[in-house]
Design a protein around this motif. Structure first.
Motif, short mmCIF file in Angstrom:
data_model
loop_
_atom_site.label_atom_id
_atom_site.label_comp_id
_atom_site.label_asym_id
_atom_site.label_seq_id
_atom_site.Cartn_x
_atom_site.Cartn_y
_atom_site.Cartn_z
N LEU A 71 0.85 -1.17 0.00
CA LEU A 71 0.00 0.00 0.00
C LEU A 71 0.90 1.24 0.00
CD1 LEU A 71 -2.76 1.49 0.45
CD2 LEU A 71 -2.37 1.16 2.91
N LEU A 72 0.64 2.17 -0.90
CA LEU A 72 1.38 3.43 -0.89
C LEU A 72 0.88 4.28 0.27
CD1 LEU A 72 1.63 4.26 -4.69
CD2 LEU A 72 3.33 3.21 -3.21
N SER A 73 1.79 4.99 0.89
CA SER A 73 1.50 5.67 2.16
C SER A 73 0.92 7.07 1.98
CB SER A 73 2.77 5.74 3.01
OG SER A 73 3.76 6.48 2.32
N LYS A 74 -0.09 7.18 1.10
CA LYS A 74 -0.74 8.47 0.92
C LYS A 74 -2.17 8.24 0.44
CE LYS A 74 -0.42 12.86 -1.46
NZ LYS A 74 0.40 13.77 -2.24
N SER A 75 -3.09 8.95 1.09
CA SER A 75 -4.46 8.98 0.56
C SER A 75 -4.64 10.33 -0.12
CB SER A 75 -5.49 8.79 1.68
OG SER A 75 -5.39 9.87 2.60
N ILE A 76 -5.51 10.35 -1.11
CA ILE A 76 -5.78 11.58 -1.85
C ILE A 76 -7.28 11.85 -1.74
CG2 ILE A 76 -5.83 12.68 -4.13
CD1 ILE A 76 -3.39 10.99 -4.88
N CYS A 77 -7.63 13.10 -1.51
CA CYS A 77 -9.02 13.51 -1.42
C CYS A 77 -9.32 14.45 -2.59
CB CYS A 77 -9.24 14.23 -0.09
SG CYS A 77 -10.87 14.93 0.07
N LYS A 78 -10.43 14.20 -3.28
CA LYS A 78 -10.84 15.05 -4.41
C LYS A 78 -12.34 15.30 -4.31
CE LYS A 78 -10.92 16.92 -8.59
NZ LYS A 78 -10.54 18.27 -8.82
N ASN A 79 -12.72 16.56 -4.42
CA ASN A 79 -14.13 16.92 -4.47
C ASN A 79 -14.49 17.25 -5.91
OD1 ASN A 79 -14.62 16.69 -1.68
ND2 ASN A 79 -13.68 18.68 -1.35
N TRP A 80 -15.50 16.57 -6.42
CA TRP A 80 -15.98 16.79 -7.79
C TRP A 80 -17.30 17.54 -7.70
CZ3 TRP A 80 -12.96 15.28 -11.83
CH2 TRP A 80 -11.98 14.30 -11.59
N GLU A 81 -17.38 18.68 -8.37
CA GLU A 81 -18.64 19.42 -8.44
C GLU A 81 -19.15 19.34 -9.87
OE1 GLU A 81 -18.97 23.21 -6.38
OE2 GLU A 81 -17.00 22.82 -5.48
N LEU A 82 -20.30 18.67 -9.99
CA LEU A 82 -20.93 18.44 -11.29
C LEU A 82 -22.37 18.90 -11.22
CD1 LEU A 82 -19.57 14.83 -11.58
CD2 LEU A 82 -18.66 16.80 -12.78
N PRO A 83 -23.03 19.09 -12.35
CA PRO A 83 -24.44 19.49 -12.31
C PRO A 83 -25.26 18.50 -11.48
CG PRO A 83 -23.58 19.69 -14.53
CD PRO A 83 -22.52 19.01 -13.72
N GLY A 84 -25.84 18.97 -10.39
CA GLY A 84 -26.68 18.15 -9.54
C GLY A 84 -25.96 17.21 -8.61
N LEU A 85 -24.62 17.24 -8.58
CA LEU A 85 -23.87 16.30 -7.75
C LEU A 85 -22.62 16.95 -7.15
CD1 LEU A 85 -23.20 13.35 -6.75
CD2 LEU A 85 -21.97 13.07 -8.91
#
Length: 137
Positions: A71-85
């Motif tokens: 397991l690589l020792s990093k988590s990544i967080c991404k917020n996606w803003e899409l129409p209605g979501l």
């Protein structure tokens, strides 16, 4: 607006020649990811460990059997803003090697699968998370 949170598990999959398996995304609903090169993986399902998710997703999408190395020792967080979501995505990545199967594209959200030499991968139009994880190798 719908809000959801998902966990995605990715794999840096290596073959015997040390090449890395890359996938060209075909996902017009996510313009920031559509037609970008990415690692193979997918969404964690209820009741699965991260490792079980990755093994299942790789087999479903590529026909390959893998062994997880680390397991690589990093988590990544991404917020996606899409129409209605609004989607919060938390990503984890494992390094894996192929042990069985024949490579074939079995997923409509993948336009192409390609083995790439490690030195050539950064010349591709990579999705942000693929770039970050590949830089950790």
């Amino acid at each position: 607006m719908e809000k959801k949170s998902i966990v995605v598990v990715l794999g840096i999959i290596k073959n015997e020649q040390g090449e890395i398996l890359m996938s060209l995304r075909n996902d017009p609903k996510f313009p920031g990811a559509h037609l970008k090169w990415d690692l193979i993986g997918g969404k964690n399902e209820m009741g699965e460990s991260l490792e079980e998710t990755l093994i299942r997703e790789i087999e479903e999408e590529t026909g390959l059997g893998i062994v997880i190395e680390k397991l690589l020792s990093k988590s990544i967080c991404k917020n996606w803003e899409l129409p209605g979501l609004f989607q919060h995505t938390l990503l984890f990545c494992y390094v894996c090697k192929v042990v069985a199967g024949q490579l074939r594209n079995r997923e409509e959200k993948i336009k192409e699968l390609r083995w790439v030499k490690k030195g050539d991968v950064f010349q591709m139009d990579l999705l942000f998370s693929a770039r970050e994880y590949l830089e950790m190798l």
